[in-house]
Design a protein around this motif. Structure first.
Motif, PDB file in Angstrom:
ATOM      1  N   ILE A  77      30.510   1.254  17.325  1.00  0.00           N
ATOM      2  CA  ILE A  77      29.155   0.607  17.925  1.00  0.00           C
ATOM      3  C   ILE A  77      28.185   0.046  17.248  1.00  0.00           C
ATOM      4  O   ILE A  77      27.927   0.905  16.152  1.00  0.00           O
ATOM      5  N   LYS A  78      27.597  -0.990  17.405  1.00  0.00           N
ATOM      6  CA  LYS A  78      26.535  -1.367  16.500  1.00  0.00           C
ATOM      7  C   LYS A  78      24.995  -0.769  17.258  1.00  0.00           C
ATOM      8  O   LYS A  78      24.973  -0.945  18.469  1.00  0.00           O
ATOM      9  N   PHE A 156      34.243   7.373  27.202  1.00  0.00           N
ATOM     10  CA  PHE A 156      34.437   6.877  28.684  1.00  0.00           C
ATOM     11  C   PHE A 156      33.697   5.899  28.950  1.00  0.00           C
ATOM     12  O   PHE A 156      34.063   4.823  29.667  1.00  0.00           O
ATOM     13  N   PHE A 157      32.476   5.603  28.441  1.00  0.00           N
ATOM     14  CA  PHE A 157      31.463   4.618  28.676  1.00  0.00           C
ATOM     15  C   PHE A 157      32.027   3.198  27.823  1.00  0.00           C
ATOM     16  O   PHE A 157      31.724   2.232  28.427  1.00  0.00           O
ATOM     17  N   ILE A 158      32.547   3.478  26.755  1.00  0.00           N
ATOM     18  CA  ILE A 158      32.914   2.392  26.048  1.00  0.00           C
ATOM     19  C   ILE A 158      34.244   1.782  26.679  1.00  0.00           C
ATOM     20  O   ILE A 158      34.155   0.576  26.713  1.00  0.00           O
ATOM     21  N   ASN A 159      34.969   2.620  26.971  1.00  0.00           N
ATOM     22  CA  ASN A 159      36.355   2.061  27.946  1.00  0.00           C
ATOM     23  C   ASN A 159      35.845   1.352  29.221  1.00  0.00           C
ATOM     24  O   ASN A 159      36.715   0.413  29.634  1.00  0.00           O
ATOM     25  N   TYR A 160      35.026   1.975  29.803  1.00  0.00           N
ATOM     26  CA  TYR A 160      34.490   1.599  31.091  1.00  0.00           C
ATOM     27  C   TYR A 160      34.037   0.102  30.974  1.00  0.00           C
ATOM     28  O   TYR A 160      34.322  -0.728  31.995  1.00  0.00           O
ATOM     29  N   SER A 161      33.338  -0.190  30.109  1.00  0.00           N
ATOM     30  CA  SER A 161      32.717  -1.658  29.907  1.00  0.00           C
ATOM     31  C   SER A 161      33.545  -2.497  28.784  1.00  0.00           C
ATOM     32  O   SER A 161      32.643  -3.474  28.556  1.00  0.00           O
ATOM     33  N   VAL A 164      34.064  -6.169  30.030  1.00  0.00           N
ATOM     34  CA  VAL A 164      33.040  -7.026  30.477  1.00  0.00           C
ATOM     35  C   VAL A 164      31.825  -7.190  29.546  1.00  0.00           C
ATOM     36  O   VAL A 164      31.322  -8.547  29.348  1.00  0.00           O
ATOM     37  N   ILE A 165      31.198  -6.216  28.699  1.00  0.00           N
ATOM     38  CA  ILE A 165      30.327  -6.642  27.997  1.00  0.00           C
ATOM     39  C   ILE A 165      30.638  -6.010  26.645  1.00  0.00           C
ATOM     40  O   ILE A 165      31.535  -4.849  26.389  1.00  0.00           O
ATOM     41  N   GLU A 166      29.793  -6.230  25.482  1.00  0.00           N
ATOM     42  CA  GLU A 166      29.871  -6.005  24.199  1.00  0.00           C
ATOM     43  C   GLU A 166      28.928  -4.681  24.066  1.00  0.00           C
ATOM     44  O   GLU A 166      27.646  -4.860  24.495  1.00  0.00           O
ATOM     45  N   PRO A 167      29.538  -3.441  23.772  1.00  0.00           N
ATOM     46  CA  PRO A 167      28.422  -2.510  23.405  1.00  0.00           C
ATOM     47  C   PRO A 167      27.585  -2.726  22.286  1.00  0.00           C
ATOM     48  O   PRO A 167      27.961  -2.945  21.120  1.00  0.00           O
ATOM     49  N   LEU A 168      26.230  -2.562  22.602  1.00  0.00           N
ATOM     50  CA  LEU A 168      25.160  -2.539  21.760  1.00  0.00           C
ATOM     51  C   LEU A 168      23.961  -1.637  22.221  1.00  0.00           C
ATOM     52  O   LEU A 168      23.285  -2.126  23.107  1.00  0.00           O
ATOM     53  N   TRP A 169      24.079  -0.690  21.440  1.00  0.00           N
ATOM     54  CA  TRP A 169      23.172   0.382  21.956  1.00  0.00           C
ATOM     55  C   TRP A 169      21.893   0.635  21.296  1.00  0.00           C
ATOM     56  O   TRP A 169      21.872   0.379  20.029  1.00  0.00           O
TER      57      TRP A 169
END
Length: 259
Positions: A77-78, A156-161, A164-169
């Protein structure tokens, strides 16, 4: 006859005078230890604050390895910061909480040394193991959060999205999530200590606690849903299961103490 009456009249007067003197001496003896206790409390508080400041500064000077340690559960995650000073403020917060964790054994030891002189031998047999058990459960809760709850919730949150979207927290929100999860787990892991205290005070017995296990499971599910900052079911199930296991542990310890 007169001489005996005079002696009897003198004895009560002397006794009353001695009683007043002794009362004054007892009063002074009671007041002096109180001031000494206040001074001792001030010194111990100063020592705790000094260690907290020292460990916090030390953690801030070595903040990069600590931040990297917190980012291990989500290496892919970035993170970004919304303002120029966001990362600096978060590192100060992380350093302060790290100082609290490192100071917690010293805090418990100082509290123990302060209250031991006022305890009876029977009370010492329970207080010292309770403080030791609370410290052990505190560090076990940190390990459980880091290796079980945090990875489960984040994955869970990473796999769920992921599709659809790229995780950038946000780094600030991520740290707040981690710290809240650590804090709630530490509170939950103190349940056996509260159970043992209630059992020692005679409020409820261990066998009675075991009979209420059905209600405890329901309450544990509710607590797991309330305490976990995430809404994923995996984290709630893990925390609820840990609460139920700790409840049975506290009940078993009470039953063994009674025997």
């Amino acid at each position: 006859m007169n001489s005996s009456l005079n002696q009897e009249s003198v004895i009560p007067n002397n006794y009353s005078f001695n009683f007043k003197v002794n009362s004054e001496n007892e009063k002074l003896n009671l007041e002096l230890p109180f001031t000494e206790h206040v001074e001792e409390l001030r010194q111990r508080t100063l020592h705790i604050c000094s260690f907290l400041l020292f460990f916090s500064i030390l953690a801030f000077l070595e903040i990069k390895p600590i931040v990297e340690l917190l980012e291990i559960p989500v290496n892919n995650i970035k993170f970004f910061q919304l303002s120029p000073g966001e990362y600096f403020l978060e590192t100060v917060k992380i350093a302060f909480y790290t100082g609290i964790v490192l100071t917690s054994p010293i805090l418990l030891s100082q509290i123990t040394f302060f209250i031991i002189p006022g305890l009876t031998s029977g009370e010492k047999k329970f207080i010292l193991p309770l403080f030791l058990g609370s410290t052990v459960l505190f560090f076990i809760s940190l390990v459980f959060s880091y290796f079980c709850l945090v990875p489960a919730a984040l994955q869970f949150f990473i796999n769920y999205s992921s599709d659809v979207i790229e995780p950038l927290w946000s780094f600030s929100q991520y740290c707040d999530f981690i710290l809240v999860l650590f804090a709630t787990t530490c509170i939950a892991f103190q349940i056996p200590i509260f159970q043992i205290i209630l059992g020692i005070l005679g409020v409820v017995s261990g066998s009675t606690m075991l009979k209420l296990w059905k209600y405890v499971v329901l309450i544990a599910v509710i607590i797991g849903a309330v305490l976990t900052p995430s809404t994923d079911p995996i984290t709630q199930i893990l925390l609820s299961g840990a609460i139920v296991a700790l409840y049975f542990l506290g009940s078993g310890v009470l039953i063994l103490l009674k025997r």
